[in-house]
Enzyme design. Structure first.
Site, mmCIF file in Angstrom:
data_model
loop_
_atom_site.group_PDB
_atom_site.id
_atom_site.type_symbol
_atom_site.label_atom_id
_atom_site.label_comp_id
_atom_site.label_asym_id
_atom_site.label_seq_id
_atom_site.Cartn_x
_atom_site.Cartn_y
_atom_site.Cartn_z
ATOM 1 C CG ASN A 140 -5.119 3.752 8.544
ATOM 2 O OD1 ASN A 140 -5.218 2.630 7.818
ATOM 3 N ND2 ASN A 140 -4.591 4.730 8.128
ATOM 4 C CG HIS A 179 -1.191 8.753 3.071
ATOM 5 N ND1 HIS A 179 -1.219 7.419 3.214
ATOM 6 C CD2 HIS A 179 -0.614 9.492 4.251
ATOM 7 C CE1 HIS A 179 -0.799 7.109 4.784
ATOM 8 N NE2 HIS A 179 -0.403 8.291 5.242
ATOM 9 C CE1 TYR A 196 0.002 2.543 13.312
ATOM 10 C CE2 TYR A 196 -1.598 3.900 12.665
ATOM 11 C CZ TYR A 196 -0.540 3.233 12.412
ATOM 12 O OH TYR A 196 0.059 3.224 11.082
ATOM 13 N NE ARG A 221 -3.315 2.483 2.623
ATOM 14 C CZ ARG A 221 -3.187 3.441 3.870
ATOM 15 N NH1 ARG A 221 -2.535 3.057 4.405
ATOM 16 N NH2 ARG A 221 -3.951 4.606 3.493
ATOM 17 C CD GLU A 241 -4.853 7.697 9.845
ATOM 18 O OE1 GLU A 241 -4.134 8.762 10.195
ATOM 19 O OE2 GLU A 241 -4.421 6.582 10.178
ATOM 20 C CD GLU A 299 -1.652 3.864 7.929
ATOM 21 O OE1 GLU A 299 -1.431 4.492 9.119
ATOM 22 O OE2 GLU A 299 -1.762 4.757 7.086
#
Ligand code: FCB
Length: 431
Positions: free
Chosen positions: A269, A125, A271, A81, A144, A329
């Site tokens: 994504n 991005h 985290y 990606r 995002e 991600e």
């Protein structure tokens, strides 16, 4: 899906990849006729980036992409990606297409396909692009949008560094309009898959107080539902006009119809999570994050919370009708030395993070979520936006003096997971 609940095996054709973005790794931002991007200007404004770092060289991927693709191949990756820099492809933002800029991505895609690696391209991005189709099966409109809005226009810690709730809410809406129109344009000419990539951070109340519960709903609406709800259901969360008050724009039904386009997949994504309490003084959300002191945090101060990934994937399954999902991600910055001494760079915390999060993905699959692939962030240590080069997220170490690449233990671990379609997750942890 595996029928033996003890064994970790991912679905057949599960897409195993790594992720990067253009500005974070390419370097050579003005090469071959490219125009400056907002990030190029931002990093060259004194005081904006830790240590005054810039993406002028970054990982020099623009010139080293061939060997980077060889590296991915040697790790056995099946997908990659990346993002397409708008300012390379359209140096002035609109109008003339710069053939030399497009040529870079043509060569990158040629090289990926020649090694059997599926490209997944993000159009925006945090700098914007145009069209390549046939050979790219996976497209994403935005990466995002919440971060563009929040960091770029509300808090001013990302490019272009503005601080205005009025601007931020309009930026968010226009990003969604751009997403809707890009999907419409893609349907007219493309025949593969297009989706939206969002960052999701599940929100947990700090206490049983009503005020903390209400704060948690506001934080969740702002970060997690602001983009998914209009894109997938054609409405905005009711909390948003309350949060933003006069700064919330009037939104027409026809705009919502433009935004609400059928999507082929959602990119998630993930985290960390956040524990939330009410804070009347915090503008504009009136919420504060409560740090969980006894838990492990990464170098970006993000709590390691793998069960939040399972929860996120099941939430999407249940709320939005089980759409196909790629984890676009997931990864962690932990301290690694600037240069590698010895043959192997051990990064046990990152290996542990990956193992736990991949198990969390597998748990969600076992519970029926339609998860199609996983992209580790990131292939390479790279320019981490306002943090400059101080946070290393790579599976592959980059020495910023020599630009030498060295796979870390996490790269070898991930390579074994990919090769065994998950079975290596059942190996006893070495650490
Ligand atoms: C995400 C961004 C990505 C990288 C990781 C660590 O928010 O999409 O570019 O910065 O965080």
């Amino acid at each position: 899906m595996s029928t033996n609940s003890a064994a970790t095996r991912f679905p057949e054709r599960f897409l195993w990849g790594c992720a990067t973005s253009a500005y974070q790794i390419e370097g050579s931002p003005l090469a071959d006729g490219a125009g400056p991007s907002i990030w190029h200007r931002f990093v060259h404004t004194p005081g904006r980036i830790t240590d005054g770092d810039t993406g002028d060289v970054a990982c020099d991927h623009y010139r080293r992409f061939q060997s980077d693709v060889d590296l991915m191949h040697s790790l056995g990756l099946r997908a990659y990606r990346f993002s397409i820099s708008w300012s390379r492809v359209m140096p002035q933002g609109t109008g003339r297409v710069n053939a030399a800029g497009l040529g870079f991505y043509e060569r990158l895609v040629d090289s990926l396909l020649a090694r059997g690696i599926q490209p997944m391209a993000t159009l925006y991005h945090w700098d914007l692009p145009a069209a390549l189709d046939d050979r790219i099966h996976y497209w994403a409109t935005l990466n995002e949008p919440w971060v563009s809005m929040n960091d770029g226009y509300l808090l001013g810690i990302h490019a272009p560094g503005h601080r205005s709730a009025y601007e931020a809410t309009r930026v968010a809406h226009h990003l969604l309009m751009a997403h809707g129109k890009a999907v419409q344009a893609y349907r007219a000419s493309g025949s593969n898959q297009i989706g939206l990539v969002v960052n999701i951070e599940p929100k947990y109340p700090a206490s049983d107080d009503d005020a903390d519960h209400a704060a948690t709903r506001r934080a969740d609406a702002y970060m997690n539902r602001q983009f998914l709800e209009p894109a997938l259901r054609g409405t905005y969360p009711e909390e948003l006009p309350v949060i933003f008050g006069q700064a919330w724009p009037a939104i027409s039904a026809s705009d919502l119809a433009t935004i609400h386009q059928p999507l082929d997949y959602i990119g998630v994504n993930y985290y960390t999570r956040s524990v939330v309490r009410a804070d009347p003084n915090a503008w504009p959300l009136r919420t504060a994050a409560v740090r969980q002191k006894t838990r492990t945090h990464t170098q970006t101060s993000w709590e390691v919370f793998p069960q939040g990934l399972t929860a996120t994937l099941l939430w999407i399954k249940n709320r939005y009708g089980n759409p196909p999902v790629y984890i676009t991600e997931n990864g962690a910055a932990f301290f690694d030395p600037p240069s590698v001494e010895g043959a192997v760079l051990e990064d046990p915390l990152r290996v542990d993070y990956l193992r736990k999060h991949l198990r969390a993905v597998h748990d969600a699959i076992r519970q029926g979520a339609d998860i199609r692939g996983y992209f580790a962030w990131s292939l390479l240590d790279n320019f981490e936006w306002a943090h400059g080069f101080t946070k290393r997220f790579g599976l592959v170490h980059v020495d910023y003096e020599t630009l030498q690449r060295t796979p870390k233990a996490s790269a070898h671990f991930y390579s074994r997971v990919v090769a065994s379609n998950g079975a290596a997750l059942d190996e006893p942890a070495a650490h």
